[in-house]
Write an enzyme that holds these catalytic residues in place. Sequence first.
Site, mmCIF file in Angstrom:
data_model
loop_
_atom_site.group_PDB
_atom_site.id
_atom_site.type_symbol
_atom_site.label_atom_id
_atom_site.label_comp_id
_atom_site.label_asym_id
_atom_site.label_seq_id
_atom_site.Cartn_x
_atom_site.Cartn_y
_atom_site.Cartn_z
ATOM 1 N N GLU A 79 13.942 -11.062 62.340
ATOM 2 C CA GLU A 79 14.270 -11.567 63.672
ATOM 3 C C GLU A 79 15.734 -11.293 64.004
ATOM 4 O O GLU A 79 16.593 -11.330 63.139
ATOM 5 C CB GLU A 79 13.989 -13.072 63.733
ATOM 6 C CG GLU A 79 12.497 -13.346 63.636
ATOM 7 C CD GLU A 79 12.146 -14.824 63.731
ATOM 8 O OE1 GLU A 79 11.014 -15.109 64.140
ATOM 9 O OE2 GLU A 79 12.972 -15.685 63.392
ATOM 10 N N CYS A 92 22.941 -11.221 67.236
ATOM 11 C CA CYS A 92 22.996 -11.828 65.907
ATOM 12 C C CYS A 92 21.977 -11.112 65.030
ATOM 13 O O CYS A 92 20.775 -11.198 65.266
ATOM 14 C CB CYS A 92 22.663 -13.316 66.033
ATOM 15 S SG CYS A 92 22.548 -14.164 64.449
ATOM 16 N N CYS A 103 19.061 -22.414 50.794
ATOM 17 C CA CYS A 103 19.805 -23.594 51.272
ATOM 18 C C CYS A 103 18.794 -24.593 51.837
ATOM 19 O O CYS A 103 17.869 -24.205 52.554
ATOM 20 C CB CYS A 103 20.823 -23.205 52.336
ATOM 21 S SG CYS A 103 22.019 -22.000 51.738
ATOM 22 N N SER A 176 29.096 -13.639 58.321
ATOM 23 C CA SER A 176 29.043 -14.988 57.780
ATOM 24 C C SER A 176 28.464 -14.942 56.371
ATOM 25 O O SER A 176 27.430 -14.323 56.133
ATOM 26 C CB SER A 176 28.158 -15.862 58.674
ATOM 27 O OG SER A 176 27.979 -17.135 58.091
ATOM 28 N N LEU A 200 30.388 -23.419 55.028
ATOM 29 C CA LEU A 200 30.915 -24.445 54.119
ATOM 30 C C LEU A 200 29.938 -25.619 54.016
ATOM 31 O O LEU A 200 29.408 -25.917 52.957
ATOM 32 C CB LEU A 200 32.279 -24.903 54.642
ATOM 33 C CG LEU A 200 33.169 -25.619 53.648
ATOM 34 C CD1 LEU A 200 33.615 -24.688 52.541
ATOM 35 C CD2 LEU A 200 34.394 -26.200 54.367
ATOM 36 N N ASN A 275 20.290 -27.932 63.879
ATOM 37 C CA ASN A 275 19.038 -27.713 64.609
ATOM 38 C C ASN A 275 17.924 -28.333 63.782
ATOM 39 O O ASN A 275 17.666 -27.888 62.668
ATOM 40 C CB ASN A 275 18.810 -26.217 64.821
ATOM 41 C CG ASN A 275 19.891 -25.633 65.719
ATOM 42 O OD1 ASN A 275 20.089 -26.089 66.837
ATOM 43 N ND2 ASN A 275 20.627 -24.660 65.225
HETATM 44 N N1 SAH Z 1 23.369 -16.312 55.036
HETATM 45 C C1 SAH Z 1 24.583 -16.297 55.773
HETATM 46 C C2 SAH Z 1 24.363 -15.820 57.184
HETATM 47 C C3 SAH Z 1 23.492 -16.710 58.025
HETATM 48 S S1 SAH Z 1 24.504 -17.485 59.193
HETATM 49 C C4 SAH Z 1 25.179 -17.690 55.769
HETATM 50 O O1 SAH Z 1 24.484 -18.622 55.410
HETATM 51 O O2 SAH Z 1 26.353 -17.803 56.101
HETATM 52 C C5 SAH Z 1 23.537 -18.788 59.770
HETATM 53 C C6 SAH Z 1 24.360 -20.046 59.837
HETATM 54 O O3 SAH Z 1 23.535 -21.131 60.316
HETATM 55 C C7 SAH Z 1 24.856 -20.463 58.470
HETATM 56 O O4 SAH Z 1 26.150 -21.022 58.584
HETATM 57 C C8 SAH Z 1 23.837 -21.520 58.108
HETATM 58 O O5 SAH Z 1 24.313 -22.371 57.117
HETATM 59 C C9 SAH Z 1 23.605 -22.214 59.405
HETATM 60 N N2 SAH Z 1 22.337 -22.972 59.465
HETATM 61 C C10 SAH Z 1 21.260 -22.859 58.673
HETATM 62 N N3 SAH Z 1 20.294 -23.712 59.049
HETATM 63 C C11 SAH Z 1 20.774 -24.387 60.119
HETATM 64 C C12 SAH Z 1 20.226 -25.380 60.985
HETATM 65 N N4 SAH Z 1 18.986 -25.840 60.829
HETATM 66 N N5 SAH Z 1 21.005 -25.840 61.992
HETATM 67 C C13 SAH Z 1 22.260 -25.332 62.178
HETATM 68 N N6 SAH Z 1 22.813 -24.383 61.409
HETATM 69 C C14 SAH Z 1 22.078 -23.918 60.391
HETATM 70 FE FE1 SF4 Z 2 20.228 -17.817 53.269
HETATM 71 FE FE2 SF4 Z 2 22.280 -18.387 54.912
HETATM 72 FE FE3 SF4 Z 2 19.886 -19.636 55.191
HETATM 73 FE FE4 SF4 Z 2 21.430 -20.185 53.087
HETATM 74 S S1 SF4 Z 2 21.913 -20.569 55.248
HETATM 75 S S2 SF4 Z 2 19.213 -19.805 53.027
HETATM 76 S S3 SF4 Z 2 22.343 -18.187 52.672
HETATM 77 S S4 SF4 Z 2 20.306 -17.458 55.476
#
Ligand code: SAH
Ligand code: SF4
Length: 324
Positions: A79, A92, A103, A176, A200, A275
């Site tokens: 996506e 994006c 995560c 990121s 972070l 979200n």
């Molecule tokens: N894998 C990389 C790139 C993805 S960026 C990374 O994690 O940095 C996507 C961003 O959205 C990341 O900062 C992630 O932690 C954040 N994210 C993930 N799930 C989310 C959610 N449900 N609501 C808001 N931000 C979220």
């Molecule tokens: Fe992968 Fe980024 Fe989602 Fe963590 S936040 S599971 S590193 S896409």
Amino acid sequence: MNLKNLDKIIEKEPAFRKRQIEKLIYQDAIDNWDKATVLPLKLREELKKETSLDIKVEVYESKDTKKALITLEDDSQIETVFMKHYDRNTVCVSSQVGCALGCKFCATGKLGLKRNLETEEILEQVLVFKRKEKINNIVFMGMGEPFLNYDNVLKAIRILNSENAFNIGARHISISTVGITEGIEKLAEERLQVNLAISLHAPNNDLRQKLMPVSKKYSLENVLRAVNEYIKKTNRKVMFEYTLIDNVNDSLYNARELARIMKHPLYMINLIKYNDTKEFKAPSNEKIKKFKEYIERAGIPVTERYGFGGDIHAACGQLCLKKS
Ligand code: SAH
Ligand code: SF4
């Protein structure tokens, strides 16, 4: 799209053809070789037979966001999200099919990793939208961890940056990462003015390890050490993404912990309202406001991210191939 045979075809041609073809694909964003009228007919026919510019895509739209569900050659799906700001358009992009890092708060994390994306597959995500709209900004914030597909991501960035191709300034490209220190160290050596963002989400190792299992390998101290080295070498600002999750990381105690570790003239914090998923919820706006005010009073530059695309499952952390 399938450009695997492109090099083989270009090899036999004079050198300037390579630039001409790169321009046609990436700058003019043609979707059909018949439009490549600057090329000799015979070459055009060969390109038509041996390569394909077709992109298999379904697009979902809301007010200011579009989500593209792209099916790749091997039937893997990814996506990509397009966001319209008042003054610019951002794409994006995803860097992997799924993500291995799991995560706890992220829908992509639940998919697991299928494979890395090829450079062309990263660029094809931008082309889907560039064929219709002007693109000013790219963020590597879709599915996957860009620094676990470092080489292909960097190759894609060089083509996005190239004047003959997408011509997007490096300062308009952001990566990121969860804090893969090897990637941060390598990026510091690339002499590229791209923006680095660190996910972070927690101000101490205990909480961070619970939310992001990968941080057992990359402690906060080590991530910040790599970031500081990066700043020394590049003199670039670094953005720290902090997604606020209700009763998980949004207390004023957490704000104080965060402020303490973020004291550096070139650090900035970007707060993201969570979200919602089944497991976690977003804090109230009031709570977010208080958290932000605390950080501001501590003198740390802080912004709040505008939530694009929630209604079509296109917002941060919602990319998981859910039809909408
Ligand atoms: N894998 C990389 C790139 C993805 S960026 C990374 O994690 O940095 C996507 C961003 O959205 C990341 O900062 C992630 O932690 C954040 N994210 C993930 N799930 C989310 C959610 N449900 N609501 C808001 N931000 C979220
Ligand atoms: Fe992968 Fe980024 Fe989602 Fe963590 S936040 S599971 S590193 S896409």
